[in-house]
Write a protein that holds these residues in place. Structure first.
Motif, PDB file in Angstrom:
ATOM      1  N   ALA A  30       0.826  -1.210   0.000  1.00  0.00           N
ATOM      2  CA  ALA A  30       0.000   0.000   0.000  1.00  0.00           C
ATOM      3  C   ALA A  30       0.859   1.257   0.000  1.00  0.00           C
ATOM      4  N   GLY A  31       2.116   1.153   0.447  1.00  0.00           N
ATOM      5  CA  GLY A  31       2.967   2.330   0.515  1.00  0.00           C
ATOM      6  C   GLY A  31       3.550   2.753  -0.817  1.00  0.00           C
ATOM      7  N   CYS A  32       4.155   1.792  -1.542  1.00  0.00           N
ATOM      8  CA  CYS A  32       4.849   2.139  -2.791  1.00  0.00           C
ATOM      9  C   CYS A  32       4.195   1.544  -4.031  1.00  0.00           C
ATOM     10  N   GLY A  33       3.255   0.624  -3.862  1.00  0.00           N
ATOM     11  CA  GLY A  33       2.602   0.009  -5.009  1.00  0.00           C
ATOM     12  C   GLY A  33       3.366  -1.157  -5.602  1.00  0.00           C
ATOM     13  N   GLY A  34       4.542  -1.473  -5.055  1.00  0.00           N
ATOM     14  CA  GLY A  34       5.330  -2.578  -5.583  1.00  0.00           C
ATOM     15  C   GLY A  34       4.793  -3.923  -5.128  1.00  0.00           C
ATOM     16  N   THR A  35       5.167  -4.972  -5.871  1.00  0.00           N
ATOM     17  CA  THR A  35       4.732  -6.320  -5.527  1.00  0.00           C
ATOM     18  C   THR A  35       5.571  -6.866  -4.382  1.00  0.00           C
ATOM     19  N   LEU A  36       4.904  -7.436  -3.383  1.00  0.00           N
ATOM     20  CA  LEU A  36       5.624  -8.049  -2.275  1.00  0.00           C
ATOM     21  C   LEU A  36       6.334  -9.312  -2.760  1.00  0.00           C
ATOM     22  N   GLN A  37       7.527  -9.552  -2.224  1.00  0.00           N
ATOM     23  CA  GLN A  37       8.356 -10.676  -2.649  1.00  0.00           C
ATOM     24  C   GLN A  37       8.428 -11.737  -1.552  1.00  0.00           C
ATOM     25  N   ARG A  38       8.559 -12.981  -1.978  1.00  0.00           N
ATOM     26  CA  ARG A  38       8.731 -14.091  -1.038  1.00  0.00           C
ATOM     27  C   ARG A  38      10.198 -14.166  -0.635  1.00  0.00           C
ATOM     28  N   VAL A  39      10.451 -14.128   0.671  1.00  0.00           N
ATOM     29  CA  VAL A  39      11.798 -14.187   1.218  1.00  0.00           C
ATOM     30  C   VAL A  39      11.809 -15.229   2.330  1.00  0.00           C
ATOM     31  N   VAL A  40      12.824 -16.069   2.359  1.00  0.00           N
ATOM     32  CA  VAL A  40      12.937 -17.096   3.394  1.00  0.00           C
ATOM     33  C   VAL A  40      13.867 -16.609   4.492  1.00  0.00           C
ATOM     34  N   SER A  41      13.382 -16.613   5.723  1.00  0.00           N
ATOM     35  CA  SER A  41      14.175 -16.202   6.877  1.00  0.00           C
ATOM     36  C   SER A  41      14.026 -17.265   7.963  1.00  0.00           C
ATOM     37  N   LYS A  42      15.152 -17.824   8.396  1.00  0.00           N
ATOM     38  CA  LYS A  42      15.161 -18.863   9.418  1.00  0.00           C
ATOM     39  C   LYS A  42      14.259 -20.032   9.039  1.00  0.00           C
ATOM     40  N   GLY A  43      14.278 -20.365   7.752  1.00  0.00           N
ATOM     41  CA  GLY A  43      13.532 -21.518   7.272  1.00  0.00           C
ATOM     42  C   GLY A  43      12.060 -21.271   7.020  1.00  0.00           C
ATOM     43  N   GLU A  44      11.541 -20.058   7.237  1.00  0.00           N
ATOM     44  CA  GLU A  44      10.124 -19.760   7.035  1.00  0.00           C
ATOM     45  C   GLU A  44       9.957 -18.699   5.949  1.00  0.00           C
ATOM     46  N   PRO A  45       8.977 -18.885   5.043  1.00  0.00           N
ATOM     47  CA  PRO A  45       8.762 -17.893   3.989  1.00  0.00           C
ATOM     48  C   PRO A  45       7.980 -16.679   4.507  1.00  0.00           C
ATOM     49  N   TYR A  46       8.414 -15.502   4.119  1.00  0.00           N
ATOM     50  CA  TYR A  46       7.756 -14.242   4.457  1.00  0.00           C
ATOM     51  C   TYR A  46       7.408 -13.499   3.173  1.00  0.00           C
ATOM     52  N   LEU A  47       6.435 -12.596   3.256  1.00  0.00           N
ATOM     53  CA  LEU A  47       6.168 -11.630   2.201  1.00  0.00           C
ATOM     54  C   LEU A  47       6.697 -10.282   2.668  1.00  0.00           C
ATOM     55  N   VAL A  48       7.579  -9.678   1.887  1.00  0.00           N
ATOM     56  CA  VAL A  48       8.191  -8.413   2.291  1.00  0.00           C
ATOM     57  C   VAL A  48       8.193  -7.452   1.115  1.00  0.00           C
ATOM     58  N   CYS A  49       8.162  -6.151   1.446  1.00  0.00           N
ATOM     59  CA  CYS A  49       8.367  -5.104   0.444  1.00  0.00           C
ATOM     60  C   CYS A  49       9.852  -4.781   0.436  1.00  0.00           C
ATOM     61  N   LEU A  50      10.459  -4.809  -0.730  1.00  0.00           N
ATOM     62  CA  LEU A  50      11.900  -4.612  -0.828  1.00  0.00           C
ATOM     63  C   LEU A  50      12.301  -3.148  -0.790  1.00  0.00           C
ATOM     64  N   ARG A  51      11.324  -2.227  -0.798  1.00  0.00           N
ATOM     65  CA  ARG A  51      11.655  -0.801  -0.741  1.00  0.00           C
ATOM     66  C   ARG A  51      11.809  -0.369   0.712  1.00  0.00           C
ATOM     67  N   LYS A  52      12.896   0.260   1.025  1.00  0.00           N
ATOM     68  CA  LYS A  52      13.199   0.671   2.395  1.00  0.00           C
ATOM     69  C   LYS A  52      12.151   1.657   2.906  1.00  0.00           C
ATOM     70  N   GLY A  53      11.682   1.415   4.135  1.00  0.00           N
ATOM     71  CA  GLY A  53      10.753   2.326   4.776  1.00  0.00           C
ATOM     72  C   GLY A  53       9.293   2.051   4.499  1.00  0.00           C
ATOM     73  N   CYS A  54       9.000   1.067   3.662  1.00  0.00           N
ATOM     74  CA  CYS A  54       7.592   0.759   3.351  1.00  0.00           C
ATOM     75  C   CYS A  54       7.020  -0.194   4.389  1.00  0.00           C
ATOM     76  N   CYS A  55       5.973  -0.908   4.024  1.00  0.00           N
ATOM     77  CA  CYS A  55       5.268  -1.784   4.955  1.00  0.00           C
ATOM     78  C   CYS A  55       6.188  -2.855   5.532  1.00  0.00           C
ATOM     79  N   ALA A  56       5.915  -3.202   6.786  1.00  0.00           N
ATOM     80  CA  ALA A  56       6.636  -4.317   7.409  1.00  0.00           C
ATOM     81  C   ALA A  56       6.167  -5.630   6.790  1.00  0.00           C
ATOM     82  N   GLY A  57       7.015  -6.651   6.849  1.00  0.00           N
ATOM     83  CA  GLY A  57       6.678  -7.950   6.269  1.00  0.00           C
ATOM     84  C   GLY A  57       5.831  -8.794   7.207  1.00  0.00           C
ATOM     85  N   ALA A  58       5.329  -9.888   6.671  1.00  0.00           N
ATOM     86  CA  ALA A  58       4.518 -10.825   7.451  1.00  0.00           C
ATOM     87  C   ALA A  58       4.756 -12.225   6.918  1.00  0.00           C
TER      88      ALA A  58
END
Length: 500
Positions: A315-343
């Motif tokens: 909702a912040g930048c309009g970009g597509t959220l990307q799948r990122v694996v952290s500690k073995g679990e997949p997250y959805l994150v915005c790669l633009r600094k300062g935008c929405c937090a991931g989940a």
């Protein structure tokens, strides 16, 4: 959807065949790995493997695959209760006619198709449609790859130093008559800075912000991003090497933009270049070692891993959220600094399915076969509106003619009665069309409910790509909002339904 039948004790055959992504690898080694995977799969399901069908030839036609012909004879004879293979496209990646013959043999004999990911029972309507869809898509992909290979340009490589696009920090040059690269210092200093900062512990996002603030600019965008910095840090060209075959571009059916498939390092072609290095091999290897232990977006291997791929937007930048694996679990994150937090991807997916379930409950309608076309009714209303406007013009003209003395009162009344009769008829026609339009719109809502119901019913049985296709059939996009430092589930989703 009918439940998956019990497999324990069934006699099974195993079909082995390389995929398109494994072309060029040793056939024996590939089939050995597949055999081990299918043996494990058979043990997990309690299947008794009685025969193997290793296909060592790579023929497009069914009749150029002797092991498949032998397998079909045994399937039609009812020898097996199930056949194991690594994926559906290993069975039926041929002509549409051949695909039909293969699927008909399994369907008519009641033989199950078992892969490590799913069991296909072609007597079940959903499994049958899914199998037909997957085999069609694999055939489409096969044709696209061949077409691209046939029309691809044959590049001549002179002494292992062919230059297509100069990486950032280099520019094209000539060594005699041979193309090469030379260091372009205005950019090369930022490349050295990126490697040094990463080795000191900074992340790609922080490095991108730092070099952007210093005035660095990439060639094809307005500013460096996390991804563009990561690509520079992983490029062996900066050590004086020339690398081919790092990735393959494949145009997927239904998508105008080709997908980039990153090949594993063992498939790369690496040679010494004529250009000087910007980064020492020791510094490059040190950065690669650090990157291997850090969180980063998963490499694309041609298969879809996220059911929400390309669907959820920040909702912040309009970009597509990307799948990122952290500690073995997949997250959805915005790669633009300062935008929405991931989940966590699992939480977003669950919330999205809950929304679709709530929408379906709200509609409370029975699914029709297909959504109605409302355009003829809307066109009919527009035509009635134009005709009514014309008759209203005639009515106004009658008043003028009476005032001018062209009509006496008796003639005026006679003509006015005829005009009013036209208006009354048009009003009745308009009311009838509007009633039909309202009914059709209710039917269209019913069709929308049918689409959601189909997506929810088939969702659990599909892989990530199938789930993504089901969601895209009912949703145009999903807008994602989440504040920084909020709880894991404290995000909002705005679902935009697909129109039409």
């Amino acid at each position: 959807m009918t439940p998956v039948p019990t497999l324990s004790g069934l006699r099974a055959g195993c079909y082995l065949r390389k995929s398109r992504m494994e072309e060029g690898l040793d056939t024996g080694e590939v089939l050995r790995r597949h055999r081990e995977s299918l043996q494990e799969c058979a043990q997990r399901h309690g299947l008794a493997v009685v025969d193997w069908y290793p296909e060592v030839v790579s023929g497009e036609s069914l009749y150029a695959r002797p092991q498949m012909l032998r397998l079909l004879e045994d399937v039609e004879a009812g020898r097996f209760g199930a056949v194991l293979c690594m994926d559906l496209d290993r069975l039926s990646r041929g002509r549409m006619k051949d695909q039909g013959i293969i699927l008909d043999a399994f369907r008519d004999s009641g033989t199950l198709i078992v892969t490590p990911e799913k069991v296909y029972d072609l007597s079940d309507e959903i499994d049958d449609e899914l199998a037909e869809f997957k085999t069609f898509m694999s055939r489409r992909e096969y044709k696209i790859i061949n077409k691209r290979l046939r029309r691809g340009l044959r590049r001549s490589i002179q002494d292992g130093c062919y230059v297509a696009n100069a990486p950032y920090g280099y520019r094209k040059a000539m060594a005699g008559r041979r193309p090469t690269l030379e260091v372009w210092e205005p950019e090369a200093r930022f490349v050295r800075m990126m490697f040094a900062l990463y080795a000191e512990g900074y992340g790609c996002t922080a490095i991108a912000g730092h070099v952007n603030a210093l005035g660095a600019r990439p060639r094809r965008s307005a500013a460096f991003s996390r991804n563009s910095v990561a690509k520079i840090l992983q490029n062996p060209t900066y050590t004086g090497k020339i690398v081919w075959d790092q990735k393959t571009r494949v145009k997927k059916a239904g998508s105008a933009k080709p997908i980039t498939i990153r090949n594993p390092p063992e498939k790369w072609t690496v040679t010494d270049g004529l250009h000087p290095p910007i980064i020492t091999r020791e510094d490059f290897d040190r950065v690669q070692e650090i990157m291997s232990d850090r969180r980063r977006p998963v490499r694309r291997d041609g298969g879809m891993k996220s059911p929400l791929s390309g669907l959820v937007r920040c909702a912040g930048c309009g970009g597509t959220l990307q799948r990122v694996v952290s500690k073995g679990e997949p997250y959805l994150v915005c790669l633009r600094k300062g935008c929405c937090a991931g989940a966590k991807l699992e939480l977003v997916e669950r919330r999205l399915l809950e929304h679709l379930g709530d929408t379906l409950e709200h509609l409370r309608l029975t699914a029709p076969d297909r959504a109605p076309d409302l355009s003829p009714l809307r066109e009919a209303l527009a035509a009635i509106g134009r005709e009514t406007a014309a008759v209203q013009g005639q009515k106004a003209r009658l008043h003028e003619l009476l005032e001018l003395g062209e009509y006496n009162l008796a003639t005026y009344r006679e003509r006015m009665a005829a005009v009013q009769a036209k208006l009354d008829g048009l009003e009745r026609r308009e009311a009838g069309v509007r009633a039909r339009l309202e009914g059709a719109q209710r039917a269209k809502s019913t069709a929308k409910a049918a689409g959601i119901r189909t997506a929810l019913d088939a969702y659990r049985a599909c892989d990530a790509a199938g789930r993504n296709a089901l969601l895209r059939a009912v949703l145009e996009a999903v807008i994602y909002r989440k504040a920084k430092r909020s709880s894991p589930a404290a995000f909002e989703l705005e679902c935009i339904p697909r129109s039409g």
